[in-house]
Motif scaffolding. Sequence first.
Motif, PDB file in Angstrom:
ATOM      1  N   CYS A 162      10.531  -2.361   4.367  1.00 54.85           N
ATOM      2  CA  CYS A 162      11.751  -2.875   3.744  1.00 54.85           C
ATOM      3  C   CYS A 162      11.662  -2.591   2.248  1.00 54.85           C
ATOM      4  O   CYS A 162      10.613  -2.134   1.769  1.00 54.85           O
ATOM      5  N   ALA A 163      12.767  -2.895   1.542  1.00 53.57           N
ATOM      6  CA  ALA A 163      12.795  -2.623   0.097  1.00 53.57           C
ATOM      7  C   ALA A 163      12.259  -3.822  -0.699  1.00 53.57           C
ATOM      8  O   ALA A 163      11.429  -3.677  -1.595  1.00 53.57           O
ATOM      9  N   GLY A 164      12.722  -5.019  -0.332  1.00 55.35           N
ATOM     10  CA  GLY A 164      12.332  -6.231  -1.065  1.00 55.35           C
ATOM     11  C   GLY A 164      10.880  -6.605  -0.799  1.00 55.35           C
ATOM     12  O   GLY A 164      10.337  -6.296   0.264  1.00 55.35           O
ATOM     13  N   PHE A 165      10.230  -7.242  -1.777  1.00 53.58           N
ATOM     14  CA  PHE A 165       8.821  -7.634  -1.595  1.00 53.58           C
ATOM     15  C   PHE A 165       8.595  -9.061  -2.079  1.00 53.58           C
ATOM     16  O   PHE A 165       7.496  -9.439  -2.478  1.00 53.58           O
ATOM     17  N   ASN A 166       9.673  -9.888  -2.035  1.00 49.31           N
ATOM     18  CA  ASN A 166       9.585 -11.277  -2.489  1.00 49.31           C
ATOM     19  C   ASN A 166       8.687 -12.133  -1.594  1.00 49.31           C
ATOM     20  O   ASN A 166       8.280 -13.223  -1.988  1.00 49.31           O
ATOM     21  N   ASN A 167       8.371 -11.633  -0.384  1.00 51.22           N
ATOM     22  CA  ASN A 167       7.511 -12.390   0.536  1.00 51.22           C
ATOM     23  C   ASN A 167       6.030 -12.066   0.345  1.00 51.22           C
ATOM     24  O   ASN A 167       5.196 -12.508   1.140  1.00 51.22           O
ATOM     25  N   VAL A 168       5.718 -11.289  -0.689  1.00 47.48           N
ATOM     26  CA  VAL A 168       4.322 -10.907  -0.952  1.00 47.48           C
ATOM     27  C   VAL A 168       3.910 -11.415  -2.334  1.00 47.48           C
ATOM     28  O   VAL A 168       4.658 -11.243  -3.312  1.00 47.48           O
ATOM     29  N   ASP A 169       2.730 -12.011  -2.412  1.00 51.63           N
ATOM     30  CA  ASP A 169       2.173 -12.378  -3.708  1.00 51.63           C
ATOM     31  C   ASP A 169       1.536 -11.101  -4.284  1.00 51.63           C
ATOM     32  O   ASP A 169       0.362 -10.804  -4.038  1.00 51.63           O
ATOM     33  N   VAL A 170       2.371 -10.356  -5.008  1.00 49.67           N
ATOM     34  CA  VAL A 170       1.969  -9.015  -5.471  1.00 49.67           C
ATOM     35  C   VAL A 170       0.745  -9.103  -6.392  1.00 49.67           C
ATOM     36  O   VAL A 170      -0.195  -8.301  -6.272  1.00 49.67           O
ATOM     37  N   LYS A 171       0.747 -10.089  -7.284  1.00 47.96           N
ATOM     38  CA  LYS A 171      -0.372 -10.217  -8.229  1.00 47.96           C
ATOM     39  C   LYS A 171      -1.677 -10.444  -7.471  1.00 47.96           C
ATOM     40  O   LYS A 171      -2.703  -9.842  -7.778  1.00 47.96           O
ATOM     41  N   ALA A 172      -1.629 -11.327  -6.453  1.00 47.50           N
ATOM     42  CA  ALA A 172      -2.846 -11.617  -5.671  1.00 47.50           C
ATOM     43  C   ALA A 172      -3.308 -10.366  -4.942  1.00 47.50           C
ATOM     44  O   ALA A 172      -4.509 -10.079  -4.883  1.00 47.50           O
ATOM     45  N   ALA A 173      -2.359  -9.605  -4.389  1.00 54.87           N
ATOM     46  CA  ALA A 173      -2.721  -8.388  -3.641  1.00 54.87           C
ATOM     47  C   ALA A 173      -3.428  -7.393  -4.561  1.00 54.87           C
ATOM     48  O   ALA A 173      -4.483  -6.849  -4.212  1.00 54.87           O
ATOM     49  N   ILE A 174      -2.857  -7.194  -5.731  1.00 56.05           N
ATOM     50  CA  ILE A 174      -3.425  -6.202  -6.660  1.00 56.05           C
ATOM     51  C   ILE A 174      -4.816  -6.653  -7.122  1.00 56.05           C
ATOM     52  O   ILE A 174      -5.743  -5.853  -7.208  1.00 56.05           O
ATOM     53  N   LYS A 175      -4.953  -7.943  -7.367  1.00 58.40           N
ATOM     54  CA  LYS A 175      -6.247  -8.489  -7.776  1.00 58.40           C
ATOM     55  C   LYS A 175      -7.315  -8.246  -6.706  1.00 58.40           C
ATOM     56  O   LYS A 175      -8.480  -7.987  -7.015  1.00 58.40           O
ATOM     57  N   LEU A 176      -6.895  -8.299  -5.453  1.00 56.61           N
ATOM     58  CA  LEU A 176      -7.834  -8.090  -4.344  1.00 56.61           C
ATOM     59  C   LEU A 176      -8.084  -6.607  -4.066  1.00 56.61           C
ATOM     60  O   LEU A 176      -8.844  -6.249  -3.172  1.00 56.61           O
ATOM     61  N   GLY A 177      -7.364  -5.736  -4.812  1.00 56.32           N
ATOM     62  CA  GLY A 177      -7.528  -4.289  -4.607  1.00 56.32           C
ATOM     63  C   GLY A 177      -6.761  -3.775  -3.393  1.00 56.32           C
ATOM     64  O   GLY A 177      -6.991  -2.665  -2.916  1.00 56.32           O
ATOM     65  N   LEU A 178      -5.828  -4.587  -2.888  1.00 55.51           N
ATOM     66  CA  LEU A 178      -4.995  -4.136  -1.764  1.00 55.51           C
ATOM     67  C   LEU A 178      -3.862  -3.277  -2.315  1.00 55.51           C
ATOM     68  O   LEU A 178      -3.300  -3.592  -3.368  1.00 55.51           O
ATOM     69  N   HIS A 179      -3.519  -2.216  -1.607  1.00 57.31           N
ATOM     70  CA  HIS A 179      -2.386  -1.389  -2.024  1.00 57.31           C
ATOM     71  C   HIS A 179      -1.153  -1.811  -1.234  1.00 57.31           C
ATOM     72  O   HIS A 179      -1.235  -2.059  -0.030  1.00 57.31           O
ATOM     73  N   LEU A 180      -0.020  -1.871  -1.951  1.00 53.05           N
ATOM     74  CA  LEU A 180       1.246  -2.263  -1.313  1.00 53.05           C
ATOM     75  C   LEU A 180       2.207  -1.098  -1.438  1.00 53.05           C
ATOM     76  O   LEU A 180       2.422  -0.594  -2.546  1.00 53.05           O
ATOM     77  N   VAL A 181       2.769  -0.686  -0.314  1.00 58.10           N
ATOM     78  CA  VAL A 181       3.803   0.346  -0.389  1.00 58.10           C
ATOM     79  C   VAL A 181       5.060  -0.187   0.289  1.00 58.10           C
ATOM     80  O   VAL A 181       4.984  -1.106   1.106  1.00 58.10           O
ATOM     81  N   ARG A 182       6.208   0.360  -0.062  1.00 56.59           N
ATOM     82  CA  ARG A 182       7.465  -0.141   0.502  1.00 56.59           C
ATOM     83  C   ARG A 182       8.429   1.029   0.733  1.00 56.59           C
ATOM     84  O   ARG A 182       8.103   2.187   0.406  1.00 56.59           O
ATOM     85  N   VAL A 183       9.594   0.699   1.235  1.00 59.06           N
ATOM     86  CA  VAL A 183      10.637   1.717   1.437  1.00 59.06           C
ATOM     87  C   VAL A 183      11.745   1.399   0.442  1.00 59.06           C
ATOM     88  O   VAL A 183      12.624   0.581   0.724  1.00 59.06           O
ATOM     89  N   PRO A 184      11.688   1.970  -0.760  1.00 59.44           N
ATOM     90  CA  PRO A 184      12.622   1.538  -1.799  1.00 59.44           C
ATOM     91  C   PRO A 184      14.078   1.868  -1.479  1.00 59.44           C
ATOM     92  O   PRO A 184      14.978   1.151  -1.876  1.00 59.44           O
ATOM     93  N   ALA A 185      14.300   2.945  -0.729  1.00 58.15           N
ATOM     94  CA  ALA A 185      15.695   3.313  -0.444  1.00 58.15           C
ATOM     95  C   ALA A 185      15.810   3.826   0.976  1.00 58.15           C
ATOM     96  O   ALA A 185      15.023   4.653   1.399  1.00 58.15           O
ATOM     97  N   TYR A 186      16.760   3.289   1.709  1.00 61.97           N
ATOM     98  CA  TYR A 186      17.042   3.804   3.055  1.00 61.97           C
ATOM     99  C   TYR A 186      18.495   3.488   3.319  1.00 61.97           C
ATOM    100  O   TYR A 186      18.849   2.380   3.598  1.00 61.97           O
ATOM    101  N   SER A 187      19.299   4.463   3.170  1.00 59.68           N
ATOM    102  CA  SER A 187      20.732   4.279   3.353  1.00 59.68           C
ATOM    103  C   SER A 187      21.248   2.957   2.792  1.00 59.68           C
ATOM    104  O   SER A 187      21.513   2.009   3.537  1.00 59.68           O
ATOM    105  N   PRO A 188      21.404   2.884   1.470  1.00 56.00           N
ATOM    106  CA  PRO A 188      22.018   1.685   0.884  1.00 56.00           C
ATOM    107  C   PRO A 188      23.430   1.459   1.427  1.00 56.00           C
ATOM    108  O   PRO A 188      23.956   0.348   1.389  1.00 56.00           O
ATOM    109  N   HIS A 189      24.001   2.536   2.002  1.00 59.84           N
ATOM    110  CA  HIS A 189      25.371   2.430   2.538  1.00 59.84           C
ATOM    111  C   HIS A 189      25.418   1.446   3.704  1.00 59.84           C
ATOM    112  O   HIS A 189      26.427   0.783   3.911  1.00 59.84           O
ATOM    113  N   SER A 190      24.315   1.352   4.463  1.00 63.06           N
ATOM    114  CA  SER A 190      24.304   0.421   5.610  1.00 63.06           C
ATOM    115  C   SER A 190      24.565  -1.004   5.130  1.00 63.06           C
ATOM    116  O   SER A 190      25.380  -1.717   5.706  1.00 63.06           O
ATOM    117  N   VAL A 191      23.866  -1.413   4.070  1.00 67.79           N
ATOM    118  CA  VAL A 191      24.003  -2.793   3.586  1.00 67.79           C
ATOM    119  C   VAL A 191      25.351  -2.969   2.876  1.00 67.79           C
ATOM    120  O   VAL A 191      26.033  -3.986   3.051  1.00 67.79           O
TER     121      VAL A 191
END
Length: 334
Positions: free
Chosen positions: A76-105
């Motif tokens: 998905c595009a949004g990442f509000n359900n992830v504690d991004v700071k905690a993930a980065i601190k733990l060395g976890l990589h986060l990737v997302r789908v920034p754009a996928y047919s914005p026309h659908s929404v």
Amino acid sequence: MKVAICSAQSHDRRFLSKANSSFGHELVFFDSHLNEETRQMVAGFPAVCVFVNDTLNAAVLNTLSQQGTRLIALRCAGFNNVDVKAAIKLGLHLVRVPAYSPHSVAEHSVALMMTLNRHVHGAYNRVRNGNFSLEGLLGFELRGKTCGIIGTGRIGTALAEILRGFGCKMVAHDPQPNPECIRLGVEYVSLQQLYAISDIISLHCPLNQESMHLVGAQAIAQMKPGVMLINTSRGAVIDTAAVIAGIKSGKIGYLGLDVYEQEGDLFFQDLSNQVIQDDMFERLLTFPNVLITGHQGFFTAEALSGIAQTTLENIALFEKTGRCQNEVTLELLR
Ligand code: NAI
């Protein structure tokens, strides 16, 4: 790469499996949401793929890291359900789908507007019952109405493109005005101005500290009587209790929601045989001028193909290079 797909629905299985024929990842599907109760289920998976209602707080991320996960792939595009700071601190990589047919929404937002303004949801039920009375179904034209767009990124811009075709006047608010929107005839104004002059307000900003409960009692008080409010962004951008009060007082004339603050306990599952415990949600359903869909703005064949392709590409790129251009970084939190 061995990937745990959390919150997997039949369409996730279908679209991800199809796209995977050209990647060859080992995909294992889990029906359950990922959260503190279920975090053990993904033990040993180097990559974990999640969706909007999975909960990746610091406790869950900590466990994932200890269990050997290195990559979290948001489909998905949004990442509000992830504690991004905690993930980065733990060395976890986060990737997302920034754009996928914005026309659908954007198109779904218009579907909500058009259903509400012509009372299509009421008319559908009436006609099926042999009731052909037009009493109470009086609509209004979109042509000439002022539409206020909050957040003019990919989806807000796609909406502006559609509304231009309807002959709407368009105003917008975004901390980063978009030249493409200005070219489409959108005028950037302050939030106060947008509230004061818009007949329709459509929300397309991400959920963050600034936008949390952006539409609360104070904002609603500034709106035009009978305003139509559409939210396909994230539930918590509106304060649901304040919006219910606004509907009861008549200030809000129409409400179209595709997202809901507590949707994690409700959406993406069949609860038709259960007693829904969320009284606020149930109250919303009692209003004739409220239309709710269960987070389906993204749910088109075009968008799902795009999401599956980008998600698997992100994982493949990370596996090969340890990097990916769709990584969620601290920069994106600003
Ligand atoms: P985007 O990142 O392209 O655009 C977001 C825009 O909002 C940016 O221009 C940003 O400057 C602006 N913004 C940020 N904070 C703001 C604030 N406080 N007030 C006004 N504007 C603000 O994102 P995109 O792709 O347009 O998606 C927007 C949101 O739509 C996503 O964050 C997600 O929450 C939601 N969404 C909902 C879907 C659904 O199925 N209902 C599917 C996809 C996204």
